[in-house]
Design an enzyme around this catalytic site. Structure first.
Site, mmCIF file in Angstrom:
data_model
loop_
_atom_site.group_PDB
_atom_site.id
_atom_site.type_symbol
_atom_site.label_atom_id
_atom_site.label_comp_id
_atom_site.label_asym_id
_atom_site.label_seq_id
_atom_site.Cartn_x
_atom_site.Cartn_y
_atom_site.Cartn_z
ATOM 1 N N ARG A 181 -5.019 1.317 -13.447
ATOM 2 C CA ARG A 181 -3.622 1.476 -13.019
ATOM 3 C C ARG A 181 -3.014 0.173 -12.503
ATOM 4 O O ARG A 181 -3.601 -0.516 -11.668
ATOM 5 C CB ARG A 181 -3.533 2.562 -11.948
ATOM 6 C CG ARG A 181 -2.108 2.948 -11.606
ATOM 7 C CD ARG A 181 -2.073 4.157 -10.716
ATOM 8 N NE ARG A 181 -2.202 5.398 -11.470
ATOM 9 C CZ ARG A 181 -3.029 6.390 -11.149
ATOM 10 N NH1 ARG A 181 -3.835 6.258 -10.135
ATOM 11 N NH2 ARG A 181 -3.052 7.490 -11.858
ATOM 12 N N HIS B 58 -15.150 3.047 -15.173
ATOM 13 C CA HIS B 58 -14.945 2.278 -13.948
ATOM 14 C C HIS B 58 -16.204 1.503 -13.560
ATOM 15 O O HIS B 58 -16.235 0.815 -12.552
ATOM 16 C CB HIS B 58 -14.552 3.254 -12.825
ATOM 17 C CG HIS B 58 -14.115 2.606 -11.550
ATOM 18 N ND1 HIS B 58 -14.853 2.666 -10.387
ATOM 19 C CD2 HIS B 58 -13.014 1.875 -11.244
ATOM 20 C CE1 HIS B 58 -14.227 2.018 -9.428
ATOM 21 N NE2 HIS B 58 -13.115 1.520 -9.914
ATOM 22 N N TYR C 156 -12.289 -9.762 -1.644
ATOM 23 C CA TYR C 156 -12.936 -8.469 -1.423
ATOM 24 C C TYR C 156 -14.415 -8.687 -1.142
ATOM 25 O O TYR C 156 -15.048 -9.562 -1.732
ATOM 26 C CB TYR C 156 -12.844 -7.573 -2.665
ATOM 27 C CG TYR C 156 -11.473 -7.132 -3.084
ATOM 28 C CD1 TYR C 156 -10.313 -7.576 -2.445
ATOM 29 C CD2 TYR C 156 -11.319 -6.257 -4.158
ATOM 30 C CE1 TYR C 156 -9.058 -7.160 -2.860
ATOM 31 C CE2 TYR C 156 -10.068 -5.830 -4.576
ATOM 32 C CZ TYR C 156 -8.943 -6.295 -3.929
ATOM 33 O OH TYR C 156 -7.705 -5.880 -4.351
ATOM 34 N N ARG D 169 -10.915 -4.559 -14.149
ATOM 35 C CA ARG D 169 -9.823 -5.454 -13.745
ATOM 36 C C ARG D 169 -10.292 -6.903 -13.863
ATOM 37 O O ARG D 169 -11.402 -7.241 -13.467
ATOM 38 C CB ARG D 169 -9.385 -5.184 -12.301
ATOM 39 C CG ARG D 169 -8.821 -3.791 -12.053
ATOM 40 C CD ARG D 169 -8.225 -3.688 -10.650
ATOM 41 N NE ARG D 169 -7.996 -2.319 -10.236
ATOM 42 C CZ ARG D 169 -6.918 -1.597 -10.567
ATOM 43 N NH1 ARG D 169 -5.990 -2.138 -11.324
ATOM 44 N NH2 ARG D 169 -6.785 -0.355 -10.155
ATOM 45 N N HIS E 26 -15.301 -3.431 0.175
ATOM 46 C CA HIS E 26 -15.308 -2.808 -1.145
ATOM 47 C C HIS E 26 -16.666 -2.312 -1.648
ATOM 48 O O HIS E 26 -16.703 -1.537 -2.608
ATOM 49 C CB HIS E 26 -14.727 -3.821 -2.147
ATOM 50 C CG HIS E 26 -14.202 -3.213 -3.398
ATOM 51 N ND1 HIS E 26 -14.793 -3.391 -4.628
ATOM 52 C CD2 HIS E 26 -13.132 -2.397 -3.623
ATOM 53 C CE1 HIS E 26 -14.118 -2.740 -5.547
ATOM 54 N NE2 HIS E 26 -13.100 -2.131 -4.976
ATOM 55 N N ARG F 137 -13.816 2.816 4.199
ATOM 56 C CA ARG F 137 -12.646 1.992 4.475
ATOM 57 C C ARG F 137 -11.356 2.799 4.492
ATOM 58 O O ARG F 137 -10.519 2.631 5.356
ATOM 59 C CB ARG F 137 -12.520 0.882 3.421
ATOM 60 C CG ARG F 137 -11.396 -0.114 3.718
ATOM 61 C CD ARG F 137 -11.070 -1.000 2.540
ATOM 62 N NE ARG F 137 -10.253 -0.346 1.547
ATOM 63 C CZ ARG F 137 -10.522 -0.326 0.241
ATOM 64 N NH1 ARG F 137 -11.606 -0.909 -0.210
ATOM 65 N NH2 ARG F 137 -9.727 0.288 -0.607
ATOM 66 N N ASN G 281 0.832 -1.210 0.000
ATOM 67 C CA ASN G 281 0.000 0.000 0.000
ATOM 68 C C ASN G 281 0.862 1.253 0.000
ATOM 69 O O ASN G 281 0.607 2.209 -0.737
ATOM 70 C CB ASN G 281 -0.901 0.029 1.240
ATOM 71 C CG ASN G 281 -2.087 -0.901 1.151
ATOM 72 O OD1 ASN G 281 -2.376 -1.447 0.090
ATOM 73 N ND2 ASN G 281 -2.778 -1.085 2.253
#
Length: 704
Positions: free
Chosen positions: A408, A438, A471, A378, A592, A564, A47
């Site tokens: 990314r 997205h 997640y 993703r 998530h 979060r 992270n």
């Protein structure tokens, strides 16, 4: 600029660092199994790496090009933010080193030992030296730095062993720098022979035998270092001609990222004054950007160690195994038939993603299905979803995949998948200049007699079969035809480059999502003390949303935010956010879902979707949120929110000073993720009419 907002907001970057500190707290929690604690150290580290590459990189660029730009929430310039970040990160390094050392010490009795060279037994030293000479030394690429050997380009996040070298035959005492890249195609660790898991890191092996690498030199000041480079680079949309291949541009962008400026230097040993000055000049950094660490700069190997333990050790050192369960709301048989009868909500990772994948697989061979359309951000490295989409195209269905190549650090993976999809006959499109797509939406169009009908899926998370086991996310499948018509309109607009579409049910950024959320908040503000707002998201930075939350609080609306990560609004600030409560949960699974709930009872409105309340999501991305219209699914989501709000084990409460604190211990103790695992395991055993005792107890307990 409205400076009043400074009274109840905090800096985005400092808020993120507090989130990563909560990850580190999981590594310090004695109730978490030891190897899981070490994994949290690894997650904290990765992270922090990404934070420097993206957020610090972005501020670094801004400090060079727009030095007077001020953060809209705190009024700080880029340079002031960087100074605050460097000051906040330094103690985190010390805390991480201490945490790592404590866990490492506790793992030793189990035979899991990360060793320094001096800790090796004599027989092990012989083994390591033999291995080094036969397997490592022949593939090393050492270099000296002098007039004929310029300082090399150091790759981002690669480890290099360095040392000062003095030629044995030189009388002048002149030294030069030696650099040895740790080969990226050898293992990060060398596991020693024996029954225990005793290992030494490769950079320590190379550092020990530098005298064999640089035989004609005297070696001193051995060290190993790692640079972090700015990775906040986007493709230059203006440079893209209409007929150019966007995939080619993305490949060039990835190449450019390797050459970006250094934003951090990590070192294992303290630098001499001369060496510090040398590196600062070479990398164009300040001493504040140099961080010393006593633990590994890469910890990925911890995951492979955990995965290869004997079963007896796994039970002691890792979480009890949990596999996503078959949803109690899904029966055997055709998924398409079940969704046509009623809406179905899947709750990952407690419930399996398989019903959605089964839906796509069925659609790929159903003779009545005409088209399948999906947005992808993703994907896993291995994706059954892609297999089914390719099969659909090969079976004559029209398959449209809007794949975001600018996701990314997943750019190359998405480039590869886009090529595979095209080869199978899918129509692949890439979205918009300046706007990442997205959204998580899938539309199946089929013919029912002479009528065109739809099945739509809306998710809060990616179509990634790996992260769906790690997640927490919601996935709604519905045959509501009004939502289906909106979804069809959405995909039409995506195909013709129209960002300004109009929809009856779906709310879509950048045009209508934020506006609708603010409107729904206004409805609650009009109710004053009777208003109720609950929202769950990953991050919160949008200034318009922050102001509206404060307005709601001032009006007496009770507001709960479950955030979060980054949260730029501060609760409990007198006169601004008195009625706001903010909590965060960091646990076994990464939280998530994005959920927006307004009101209570029969008038309650709930939306789920892909957007956080961040300016990038609300104004610079294509996001989709969908209303939850089915009463049973509303009840499921309300139960989920109540359990989350009742968590008093993994939850942290945000204070008005920006700090997070644990809830005061009280009975009964509730770990929300443990509750959901337990409920998923037992759900198949009882019908809704025979609701289990745990569910009834929670409903009574969590009434507010």
């Amino acid at each position: 600029m409205d400076k009043e907002i400074y009274n109840y907001t905090q800096n985005r970057e400092l808020s993120w660092l507090r989130f990563d500190q909560r990850v580190l707290e999981e590594a310090q929690d004695p109730t978490v199994p030891l190897l899981e604690r070490m994994k949290f150290v690894a997650i904290f580290t990765s992270n922090l790496d990404e934070f420097f590459m993206i957020r610090v990189g972005s501020l670094f660029d801004m400090a060079q090009t727009d030095a007077n730009n001020k953060d809209s929430r705190t009024g700080m310039t880029p340079k002031e933010q960087l100074e605050k970040i460097y000051g906040a990160v330094a103690p985190l390094y010390k805390e991480r080193d201490k945490t790592y050392a404590e866990i490492k010490k506790q793992l030793s009795p189990y035979g899991i030992c990360g060793l320094d060279f001096k800790e090796l037994e004599q027989s092990e030293k012989k083994y390591v030296k033999k291995y080094f000479k036969e397997q490592v030394l022949p593939i090393l690429s050492p270099q000296i730095v002098d007039a004929n050997h310029p300082f090399p380009h150091l790759l981002n996040k690669a480890i290099y062993v360095t040392a000062n070298l003095k030629h044995k035959e030189s009388e002048k005492g002149k030294t030069t720098l030696g650099i040895v890249p740790v080969p990226q195609f050898v293992s990060d660790i060398l596991v020693l022979p024996g029954h225990d898991i005793r290992y030494i890191r490769m950079e320590k092996v190379i550092m020990e035998y530098l005298n064999l690498v640089f035989e004609q030199y005297e070696v001193s000041d051995a060290n190993y270092i790692c640079v972090t480079r700015n990775a906040d680079v986007s493709p230059d949309d203006e440079a893209l001609e209409v007929n150019d291949d966007f995939r080619l541009l993305m490949k060039e962008t990835l190449h450019k990222r390797r050459k970006m400026a250094v934003v951090r230097l990590e070192i294992a040993e303290k630098l001499t004054g001369d060496m510090e000055k040398y590196f600062c000049e070479k990398f164009n950094i300040t001493p504040a950007q140099i961080f010393r660490t006593k633990m590994p700069m890469k910890l990925d190997y911890i995951f492979s160690i955990a995965g290869n333990l004997p079963e007896s050790m796994k039970r002691s050192l890792t979480y009890m195994p949990f596999s996503p369960q078959n949803s109690a709301h899904v029966q055997d048989g055709s998924m398409m038939k079940q969704v046509k009868k009623r809406d179905i909500l899947l709750f990952y990772p407690y419930e399996s993603m398989n019903p959605f994948l089964k839906l796509i697989k069925e659609a790929s061979v159903d003779p009545n299905v005409l088209t399948i359309k999906i947005t992808i951000y993703r994907l896993a490295k291995k994706a059954r979803l892609v297999e089914y989409l390719c099969a659909a195209a090969e079976n004559g269905k029209e398959v449209t995949v809007l794949i975001e190549l600018r996701a990314r650090f997943d750019e190359q993976n998405n480039i590869d998948w886009s090529e595979r999809l095209e080869e199978a006959g899918c129509r692949v499109i890439y979205g918009f200049e300046g706007y990442k797509v997205h959204s998580k939406i899938c539309l199946i169009t089929y013919r029912n007699r002479n009528e065109i009908q739809y099945i739509t899926q809306i998710g809060t998370g990616n179509y990634n079969e790996k992260t769906a086991t790690m997640y927490t996310d919601l996935s709604l499948m519905t045959a509501n035809q009004a939502i289906g018509r909106d979804a069809a309109e959405f995909f039409k607009n995506m195909s013709i480059g129209n960002l300004n579409g109009n929809y009856d049910y779906l709310i879509v950024s950048p045009t209508s999502l934020k506006q609708k959320i603010l409107y729904l908040m206004d409805e609650q503000i009009k109710k004053g003390n009777n208003g109720r707002i609950i929202m769950k998201m990953n991050s919160l930075t949008d200034v318009d949303f922050i102001r509206k939350v404060s307005e709601a609080s001032k009006a007496g609306v009770k507001v709960d935010l479950i955030v979060r990560g980054i949260c730029c609004i501060l609760p409990g600030v007198p006169g601004y956010t008195d009625n706001l409560r903010v909590m965060s949960v960091v646990g076994r699974f990464l939280e998530h879902p994005r959920i927006f709930s307004f009101g209570t009872g029969a008038n309650q409105k709930i939306y789920i979707g892909s957007a956080d309340m961040m300016t990038r999501n609300t104004e610079k991305r294509v996001e989709v949120a969908c209303p939850v219209l089915d009463d049973n699914i509303k009840s499921q989501i309300n139960h989920y929110l109540k359990v989350m709000l009742g968590d008093n084990i993994k939850a942290r409460i945000l204070q008005s000073n920006g700090a997070f604190v644990k809830k005061k211990a009280s009975e009964p103790m509730i770990d929300s993720q443990a509750v959901f695992m337990e409920e998923a395991i037992h759900a198949k055993k009882e019908t809704p009419e025979q609701e289990n005792g745990l569910g009834r107890w929670l409903k009574g307990l969590l009434k507010r």
